[in-house]
Design a protein around this motif. Structure first.
Motif, PDB file in Angstrom:
ATOM      1  N   PRO A  24      -1.992  -5.419   8.562  1.00 17.13           N
ATOM      2  CA  PRO A  24      -0.978  -4.623   9.251  1.00 17.13           C
ATOM      3  C   PRO A  24      -1.349  -3.138   9.183  1.00 17.13           C
ATOM      4  CG  PRO A  24      -0.030  -5.872   7.389  1.00 17.13           C
ATOM      5  CD  PRO A  24      -1.492  -6.129   7.405  1.00 17.13           C
ATOM      6  N   ALA A  25      -1.099  -2.403  10.247  1.00 15.84           N
ATOM      7  CA  ALA A  25      -1.485  -0.994  10.330  1.00 15.84           C
ATOM      8  C   ALA A  25      -0.925  -0.168   9.170  1.00 15.84           C
ATOM      9  CB  ALA A  25      -1.029  -0.408  11.664  1.00 15.84           C
ATOM     10  N   GLU A  26       0.266  -0.520   8.722  1.00 20.15           N
ATOM     11  CA  GLU A  26       0.894   0.262   7.656  1.00 20.15           C
ATOM     12  C   GLU A  26       0.371  -0.102   6.267  1.00 20.15           C
ATOM     13  OE1 GLU A  26       3.287  -3.448   8.301  1.00 20.15           O
ATOM     14  OE2 GLU A  26       2.441  -1.938   9.617  1.00 20.15           O
ATOM     15  N   ASN A  27      -0.513  -1.092   6.183  1.00 19.23           N
ATOM     16  CA  ASN A  27      -0.991  -1.554   4.886  1.00 19.23           C
ATOM     17  C   ASN A  27      -2.479  -1.879   4.915  1.00 19.23           C
ATOM     18  OD1 ASN A  27      -0.770  -2.316   2.205  1.00 19.23           O
ATOM     19  ND2 ASN A  27      -0.267  -4.430   2.694  1.00 19.23           N
ATOM     20  N   THR A  28      -3.265  -0.988   5.471  1.00 23.11           N
ATOM     21  CA  THR A  28      -4.695  -1.236   5.580  1.00 23.11           C
ATOM     22  C   THR A  28      -5.388  -0.903   4.258  1.00 23.11           C
ATOM     23  OG1 THR A  28      -4.648  -0.766   7.932  1.00 23.11           O
ATOM     24  CG2 THR A  28      -6.793  -0.672   6.870  1.00 23.11           C
ATOM     25  N   VAL A  29      -6.042  -1.913   3.691  1.00 26.65           N
ATOM     26  CA  VAL A  29      -6.753  -1.748   2.430  1.00 26.65           C
ATOM     27  C   VAL A  29      -8.248  -1.975   2.636  1.00 26.65           C
ATOM     28  CG1 VAL A  29      -7.020  -2.662   0.089  1.00 26.65           C
ATOM     29  CG2 VAL A  29      -4.748  -2.505   1.107  1.00 26.65           C
ATOM     30  N   TYR A  30      -8.604  -3.019   3.387  1.00 20.60           N
ATOM     31  CA  TYR A  30      -9.993  -3.459   3.468  1.00 20.60           C
ATOM     32  C   TYR A  30     -10.745  -2.942   4.684  1.00 20.60           C
ATOM     33  CZ  TYR A  30      -8.289  -6.748  -0.029  1.00 20.60           C
ATOM     34  OH  TYR A  30      -7.730  -7.312  -1.135  1.00 20.60           O
ATOM     35  N   ASP A  31     -10.083  -2.717   5.796  1.00 20.26           N
ATOM     36  CA  ASP A  31     -10.699  -2.254   7.039  1.00 20.26           C
ATOM     37  C   ASP A  31     -11.890  -3.127   7.447  1.00 20.26           C
ATOM     38  OD1 ASP A  31     -10.962  -0.767   9.319  1.00 20.26           O
ATOM     39  OD2 ASP A  31     -11.814   0.993   8.342  1.00 20.26           O
TER      40      ASP A  31
END
Length: 190
Positions: free
Chosen positions: A40-47
């Protein structure tokens, strides 16, 4: 690392890798694809999007298809009206481009015909990126030996389901105001 699609627990293993931000090469119902979880855009960790682009050498302006677990999952992401004749083809090798709920951009979704990959997506809880296994501008690699030779050191897991020689990619359509425009004719006739 490599495993076989037919291995016991392979879907669960793939889902665990994806949920931890890994990039995989998975067999789909069409061709092999680079895959990563769509965060989710609001929770990007790994990309994983950026990592797949780096491996493939693909420009940031060309988005990846997002695989979904169930045909109705598309409505989590869009308010567009999708003609019943398109939804009737899902699960299957049809990619449908729709407007995001925000209306700011479009995204391509596909609900694959392969139950195994749908299980992986369902276990992830989010869509999964998919783009053909090749360097950008080069032909799709359709043999497992070719995939291993080219990408074994760049992906976290490669899942083998044998060669996919002669496999057609998905048909891609765009839906605009209820009208369907065929952008790429693949294995599903529209």
């Amino acid at each position: 690392m490599m495993c076989l699609k037919s291995d016991s627990g392979s879907a669960e293993t793939c889902a665990d890798y994806l949920k931890n931000g890994k990039v995989l090469i998975l067999p789909t119902d069409t061709v092999y694809g680079f895959s990563g979880i769509v965060e989710p855009a609001e929770n990007t960790v790994y990309d994983t999007d950026a990592r797949i682009r780096a491996i493939k050498g693909r420009a940031e302006t060309k988005p990846f298809i997002q695989l979904i677990a169930s045909p109705l999952d598309v409505f989590k992401h869009t308010n567009d009206i999708i003609p019943d004749r398109l939804l009737a083809v899902w699960p299957g090798a049809l990619t449908i481009i729709v407007h995001e709920k925000t209306g700011e951009r479009t995204t391509a979704y596909r609900c694959p015909g392969d139950e195994w990959i749908r299980k992986i997506i369902e276990l992830c809880g989010y869509p999964v990126y998919s783009t053909s296994v090749n360097r950008s501008g080069s032909p799709v690699i359709d043999t497992i030996d070719g995939i291993l030779k080219e990408f074994e050191g760049e992906c976290d897991l490669i899942v083998s389901d044998g060669d996919k020689k002669g496999a057609l990619p998905s048909t891609i359509v765009s839906v605009q105001d209820g009208n369907v425009h065929v952008l790429r004719q693949g294995s599903v006739k529209i």
